[in-house]
Enzyme design. Structure first.
Site, PDB file in Angstrom:
ATOM      1  N   LYS A  81     -40.664 -10.720  30.345  1.00  0.00           N
ATOM      2  CA  LYS A  81     -39.795  -9.884  29.517  1.00  0.00           C
ATOM      3  C   LYS A  81     -39.395 -10.664  28.268  1.00  0.00           C
ATOM      4  CE  LYS A  81     -35.424  -7.317  30.292  1.00  0.00           C
ATOM      5  NZ  LYS A  81     -34.441  -7.009  31.373  1.00  0.00           N
ATOM      6  N   SER A 158     -34.076  -2.253  32.267  1.00  0.00           N
ATOM      7  CA  SER A 158     -34.505  -2.544  30.919  1.00  0.00           C
ATOM      8  C   SER A 158     -35.787  -3.398  30.890  1.00  0.00           C
ATOM      9  CB  SER A 158     -33.387  -3.323  30.191  1.00  0.00           C
ATOM     10  OG  SER A 158     -33.165  -4.582  30.840  1.00  0.00           O
ATOM     11  N   SER A 182     -32.140  -3.783  36.570  1.00  0.00           N
ATOM     12  CA  SER A 182     -33.228  -3.801  35.601  1.00  0.00           C
ATOM     13  C   SER A 182     -34.504  -4.489  36.044  1.00  0.00           C
ATOM     14  CB  SER A 182     -32.740  -4.417  34.280  1.00  0.00           C
ATOM     15  OG  SER A 182     -31.795  -3.577  33.678  1.00  0.00           O
TER      16      SER A 182
END
Length: 467
Positions: A81, A158, A182
Site C-alpha cells: 500500500k 482503504s 482497512s
C-alpha cells in the site's frame, strides 16, 4: 504447468524456486506482464518498479543457485500500500500533497520482507493518506482501484489496491494497514484472506500514521498458509515503534494443519446490527462455516459482544477522527483545498470533536476491550460476520459508505484482538462472501489454524476472477 505463474500461491512458487524448477526472474516477469495486461483496468498500482524488480530477481536467482536460499519468501513478488515508506521510491498515499515525497528509509515491514528475499513490484492504490470517510468521490490524482470480480464495483477501503492486486494476480502478496477494517474489508470485497494481527504484533515504523492507537499493518493473500508465512516474516519487536510488542513470534506454520477437532469455537450471530443489514448470501455463508467447522470436530457455541456494535463504532470513530487530525493538522490548515473531499471531511470531524469526548472514548474503549477479551477468552476462537454485504457498485455512493461503516470490524480494532477475514464463497452474481475469525491477543496461530481448516474443507480457493 497449467496454472499461470501469476496465480501460483507463495507455497507453490517457493517450493518450485527452492528446487530450482522456477526462476525468480521468470516469476517476476510473469507478474510484470500481468500488470501490463490488466493494470489499466484494475488500477491496483500507483507505481510499478519494473527495472528494480527485475534486477532483484536476477540477484535472487544468483543467490539461490549459489546455495544462499533464505526461505519461503526468497524470490516471491510482493507489493505494498502506498502509505508504506520505501527508500528512494515515491510514496504518495494517493494525495496531491505527497506527489513529490521520496522517503529516505523503508518501513520496517518492507525491510523485513526484503531481508527475507521477497521482491517488491511497486506501490499499491489507496485512499488518500490511507483513510477517509467511507466514500469514493473520484477527486484524487489517481483513479480508484477496481474489483477484479466486477470492474464496476468497489474494492473496499482503504487498502484498495492491495485487495485488487492479489485478486487480479498483479501481486502474489500485498501489505495493507487496518485502523477500522482497512485490511479486512478489501479482503472481503475481493475474496481474499486478510489478517489484522494483534495491535503491536507488527511494527508501524515507516507507515504514514492514521490513528496511533489503532493502526495495524497486515497481509492480504490468496491462502491462509501464505498469510502465515508473510506474518511470520514481518512480525516482531521494533524499538522504533513504541507500540511494538516484545513478544516472541511463533512459527505460524508449525501447527497450521492440526485442525479444529476438540476446539470450542464461539459463533457471533448477533452483532447488534439492524435486522436485514447482513445480506442473505453472507448470513448463509456464516452458517455454512459453522457447519464445516462442526463437521471437522469443533464444538460451536453462541457468543455475543458485550455491547452493540454501534457503540464500538462510535468509540473508534471519535478516536480515529481526533488522532488523525492531531497527526495531519498542519497539512489540513495549510493545504486543505488540495485534499480530496473524503480526507477533508474526516479531518473536519476531528476538528469538531472535543477533548473531553476523546478522553471519554478512550476510557470506554478500555472497558469494551476488557469485556470483549472476556468473550474471546471464553472460547478457543470465534467466528463472526465481517463485511455485511458483497462489494457494492461505484455508482452507489450510499452503498459504498454503508459497506465501510456497517460491518463487524470495529470491535476488534477497539480491543486489539487478531481478526482475519476469510472468503466463504460467492453469491448468485459471483461476488465473494466473507466471514471473520477472531482469536486471543497474540494468538494469531490459532486464528490461522481455524482458517486453514475451513479453507481446506471448502473449494473457494479454486475459483479466480476472469479478467
Amino acid at each position: 504447468m497449467t496454472t499461470p505463474l501469476f496465480h501460483l500461491t507463495v507455497c507453490q512458487a517457493s517450493r518450485l524456486i527452492q528446487r530450482r524448477e522456477l526462476s525468480p526472474v521468470a516469476l517476476v516477469d510473469a507478474f510484470l506482464d500481468r500488470i501490463a495486461a490488466v493494470g489499466d483496468r484494475v488500477r491496483s498500482y500507483l507505481l510499478v518498479t519494473a527495472d528494480r524488480a527485475r534486477a532483484r530477481a536476477r540477484q535472487a536467482e544468483h543467490d539461490i543457485a549459489a546455495g544462499r536460499y533464505r526461505g519461503p519468501l526468497h524470490g516471491i513478488p510482493y507489493a505494498v500500500k502506498d502509505n508504506y515508506y520505501t527508500r528512494g521510491l515515491r510514496t504518495t498515499a494517493a494525495s496531491r500533497l505527497l506527489l513529490d515525497f521520496v522517503p529516505d528509509h523503508d518501513a520496517t515491514a518492507v525491510r523485513r520482507l526484503d531481508d527475507a528475499g521477497a521482491i517488491m513490484l511497486g506501490k499499491l492504490n489507496t485512499w488518500e493518506y490511507g483513510t477517509g470517510n467511507g466514500g469514493v468521490y473520484f477527486d484524487l490524482p489517481f483513479e480508484p482501484a477496481r474489483n477484479p470480480w466486477d470492474l464496476s464495483r468497489f474494492t473496499g477501503g482503504s487498502s484498495t489496491g492491495a485487495g485488487a492486486a492479489v485478486a487480479a494476480g498483479t501481486a502474489m502478496i500485498a501489505l495493507g494497514s487496518d485502523t477500522t477494517g482497512s485490511v479486512r474489508l478489501p479482503a472481503a470485497a475481493c475474496g481474499l484472506q486478510g489478517m489484522k494481527p494483534t495491535y503491536g504484533r507488527v511494527s508501524r515504523h515507516g507507515i504514514l500514521p492514521n490513528c496511533y492507537t489503532m493502526d495495524t499493518p497486515g497481509p492480504l493473500t490468496w491462502t491462509v498458509e501464505d498469510s502465515a508465512i508473510v506474518l511470520g516474516a514481518i512480525a516482531g519487536r521494533d524499538t522504533r515503534d513504541p507500540a511494538s510488542a516484545d513478544r516472541a513470534v511463533p512459527d505460524y506454520r508449525e501447527c497450521l494443519d492440526e485442525g479444529v477437532a476438540g476446539m470450542t469455537i464461539g459463533m457471533m450471530r448477533d452483532v447488534g446490527a439492524t435486522p436485514g443489514s447482513i445480506d442473505a448470501a453472507n448470513a448463509a455463508a456464516l452458517d455454512n462455516m459453522a457447519r464445516v467447522l462442526r463437521d471437522a470436530g469443533a464444538r460451536i457455541v453462541d457468543v455475543a459482544l458485550p455491547a452493540p456494535i454501534d457503540e464500538y463504532r462510535s468509540v473508534t470513530s471519535v478516536i480515529n477522527w481526533t488522532e488523525s487530525l492531531s497527526i495531519h493538522e498542519e497539512d489540513f490548515v495549510r493545504r486543505a483545498p488540495d485534499m480530496g473531499y473524503a480526507l477533508r471531511d474526516k479531518l473536519m470531524s476531528g476538528a469538531m470533536t472535543r477533548a473531553v469526548d476523546y478522553v471519554a472514548a478512550q476510557r470506554r474503549r478500555r472497558e469494551l476491550a476488557d469485556a470483549t477479551d472476556a468473550v474471546v477468552r471464553s472460547v478457543d476462537a470465534l467466528i463472526a460476520p465481517c463485511a455485511f454485504r458483497v462489494a457494492p457498485a461505484f455508482d452507489d455512493q450510499a452503498a459504498m459508505r454503508a459497506y465501510t461503516r456497517e460491518n463487524a470490524c470495529p470491535p476488534f480494532n477497539a480491543s486489539g484482538h487478531p481478526a482475519m477475514t476469510v472468503c466463504t464463497g460467492y453469491d448468485a452474481d459471483g461476488l465473494p462472501t466473507n466471514a471473520q475469525i477472531v482469536g486471543r491477543w497474540f494468538d494469531e496461530a490459532r486464528v490461522f489454524r481455524v482458517a486453514r481448516a475451513y479453507e481446506c474443507a471448502t473449494p473457494w480457493r479454486e475459483r479466480r476472477p476472469l479478467l
